[in-house]
Write an enzyme that holds these catalytic residues in place. Structure first.
Site, PDB file in Angstrom:
ATOM      1  N   SER A 195       0.797  -1.237   0.000  1.00 28.41           N
ATOM      2  CA  SER A 195       0.000   0.000   0.000  1.00 28.41           C
ATOM      3  C   SER A 195       0.822   1.277   0.000  1.00 28.41           C
ATOM      4  CB  SER A 195      -0.949   0.010   1.194  1.00 28.41           C
ATOM      5  OG  SER A 195      -1.998  -0.895   0.966  1.00 28.41           O
TER       6      SER A 195
ATOM      7  N   LYS B 282       0.432   3.411  -2.943  1.00 25.41           N
ATOM      8  CA  LYS B 282      -0.730   4.316  -3.083  1.00 25.41           C
ATOM      9  C   LYS B 282      -0.311   5.789  -3.054  1.00 25.41           C
ATOM     10  CE  LYS B 282      -3.828   0.871  -0.983  1.00 25.41           C
ATOM     11  NZ  LYS B 282      -4.478   0.448   0.288  1.00 25.41           N
TER      12      LYS B 282
ATOM     13  N   TYR C 254      -3.861  -2.116 -10.088  1.00 17.55           N
ATOM     14  CA  TYR C 254      -3.715  -2.047  -8.622  1.00 17.55           C
ATOM     15  C   TYR C 254      -2.837  -3.181  -8.088  1.00 17.55           C
ATOM     16  CZ  TYR C 254      -4.871  -2.294  -3.694  1.00 17.55           C
ATOM     17  OH  TYR C 254      -4.772  -2.376  -2.323  1.00 17.55           O
TER      18      TYR C 254
ATOM     19  N   TYR D  97      -4.750   3.833   8.039  1.00 15.64           N
ATOM     20  CA  TYR D  97      -6.127   3.323   8.170  1.00 15.64           C
ATOM     21  C   TYR D  97      -6.705   3.687   9.537  1.00 15.64           C
ATOM     22  CZ  TYR D  97      -3.708   0.793   4.547  1.00 15.64           C
ATOM     23  OH  TYR D  97      -2.924   0.503   3.476  1.00 15.64           O
TER      24      TYR D  97
ATOM     25  N   VAL E 103       1.146  -3.765   3.861  1.00 16.37           N
ATOM     26  CA  VAL E 103       1.110  -5.061   4.553  1.00 16.37           C
ATOM     27  C   VAL E 103       2.379  -5.895   4.350  1.00 16.37           C
ATOM     28  CG1 VAL E 103      -1.384  -5.396   4.800  1.00 16.37           C
ATOM     29  CG2 VAL E 103      -0.240  -6.196   2.743  1.00 16.37           C
TER      30      VAL E 103
HETATM   31  N1  GLN Z   1      -2.291  -5.427  -1.892  1.00 18.29           N
HETATM   32  C1  GLN Z   1      -2.831  -5.280  -0.562  1.00 18.29           C
HETATM   33  C2  GLN Z   1      -4.332  -5.447  -0.605  1.00 18.29           C
HETATM   34  O1  GLN Z   1      -4.904  -4.939  -1.501  1.00 18.29           O
HETATM   35  C3  GLN Z   1      -2.455  -3.934  -0.019  1.00 18.29           C
HETATM   36  C4  GLN Z   1      -2.986  -3.703   1.359  1.00 18.29           C
HETATM   37  C5  GLN Z   1      -2.030  -2.984   2.259  1.00 18.29           C
HETATM   38  O2  GLN Z   1      -0.843  -2.912   2.024  1.00 18.29           O
HETATM   39  N2  GLN Z   1      -2.558  -2.499   3.364  1.00 18.29           N
HETATM   40  O3  GLN Z   1      -4.945  -6.063   0.211  1.00 18.29           O
END
Ligand code: GLN
Length: 310
Positions: A64, A67, A191, A243, A261
């Site tokens: 993420s 992003k 994505y 988050y 993650v």
């Molecule tokens: N690729 C992961 C997902 O879409 C990214 C989530 C994350 O890094 N928090 O679930």
């Protein structure tokens, strides 16, 4: 050795000795195989000094954290028009939550939860083939990091494609509200591939420099984004980058930060430093447990919190 060099080394040494390292993500199979004993830290200062410790040169899945760069790309393409399709408020929900979308008519709360990042990927896909959109993002990140070795881990991308049922649901659900323009599988392809970009802490901290330099690539370097845009991206990282733990991260660290993650965190001390940390074990909110602790130690010792010293 400077105080900062010593501090970076001492933080890495402290983290190496901790037993409670959180849990690696298991819902994306290749991430489950990563050794939780890894810890890397890189601090790039406003003067251009680079401090590395631990596994700072070992690549990991940025997930993420991508992003942030995808949002920068989308704002470059459509500017303020982006905000008609995605909000700018913390969600107070998990990164992959679907509940708010129904109440809020398919408009995700912010660009950093998965739903918002899917809309951003959809914006970046406009006028392109998925391969071109992801290629543009990769080139942008390589330019920021000054490193052409950065690549996509195709195994991670395929694993996400095969197991990403929630993301597939989110994209289809938003499509039903008209907030995904392309075939959902094409937007999802962009994505999943951006999440599968592999970088090390050094590359990531280098790529984050434009956010500490008010939008400049490096001091006296090319302008990447207007200063106001850099400030706003930092604001979104501070309020939404972790988050439903964004408040706790602000409380403990006090810096704009974006987690993934894979266990990485990019944190920005505006005008002072760009910092990347990696430790694969996650806390209950899906953010790196020791990465957060290391940043807390760093912010405490340097006084870099945007909320003041002390
Ligand atoms: N690729 C992961 C997902 O879409 C990214 C989530 C994350 O890094 N928090 O679930």
């Amino acid at each position: 050795m400077t105080n900062l060099a010593r501090l970076v080394r001492d933080i890495a040494a402290e983290m190496a000795g901790l037993a409670d390292r959180g849990e690696v993500a298991t819902y994306i199979p290749p991430l489950a195989a990563v050794d939780p004993r890894h810890f890397g830290l890189c601090v790039v200062t406003v003067e251009g000094a680079i401090h590395l410790a631990g596994d700072a040169l070992e690549p990991f899945s940025i997930q993420s954290i991508s992003k942030v760069f995808a949002l920068t790309q989308a704002l470059g393409k459509v500017g303020e028009a982006l905000w008609s399709r995605v909000g700018r408020e913390p969600s107070g929900s998990a990164f992959n939550s679907i509940v708010q979308l129904e109440r809020e008519q398919g408009i995700p709360r912010n660009p950093f939860i998965n739903a918002g990042a899917l809309v951003v990927a959809d914006v970046n896909l406009a006028g392109h083939e998925p391969r071109m959109a992801i290629g543009d993002l990769l080139r942008f990140i390589r330019y920021l990091a000054e490193d052409d070795g950065i690549a996509i881990d195709e195994m991670v991308a395929r694993a996400e494609q095969a197991t990403g049922f929630r993301n597939i649901a989110l994209a289809n659900y938003m499509k039903s509200f008209g907030n995904i323009e392309h075939a959902p599988e094409r937007t999802l392809g962009v994505y999943f591939h951006q999440c599968a970009i592999a970088m090390n802490c050094r590359q990531l901290a280098m790529a984050g420099r434009f956010l500490m330099h008010g939008g400049l690539h490096s001091p006296g370097g090319a302008r990447v984004v207007p200063a106001r845009r850099a400030r706003r991206i930092n604001a979104l990282m501070l309020t939404c980058g972790h988050y439903d733990a964004s408040g706790d991260f602000a409380f403990r660290v006090g810096l704009p930060g974006k987690s993934g993650v894979g266990g990485g965190i990019l944190a920005i001390a505006p005008g002072k430093a760009s910092i990347a940390v990696w430790s694969p074990g996650l806390n209950a909110n899906g953010n790196s447990q020791l990465g957060t602790l290391a940043l807390e130690r760093l912010a405490d010792a340097t006084g870099w919190s945007v909320f003041g010293v002390g």
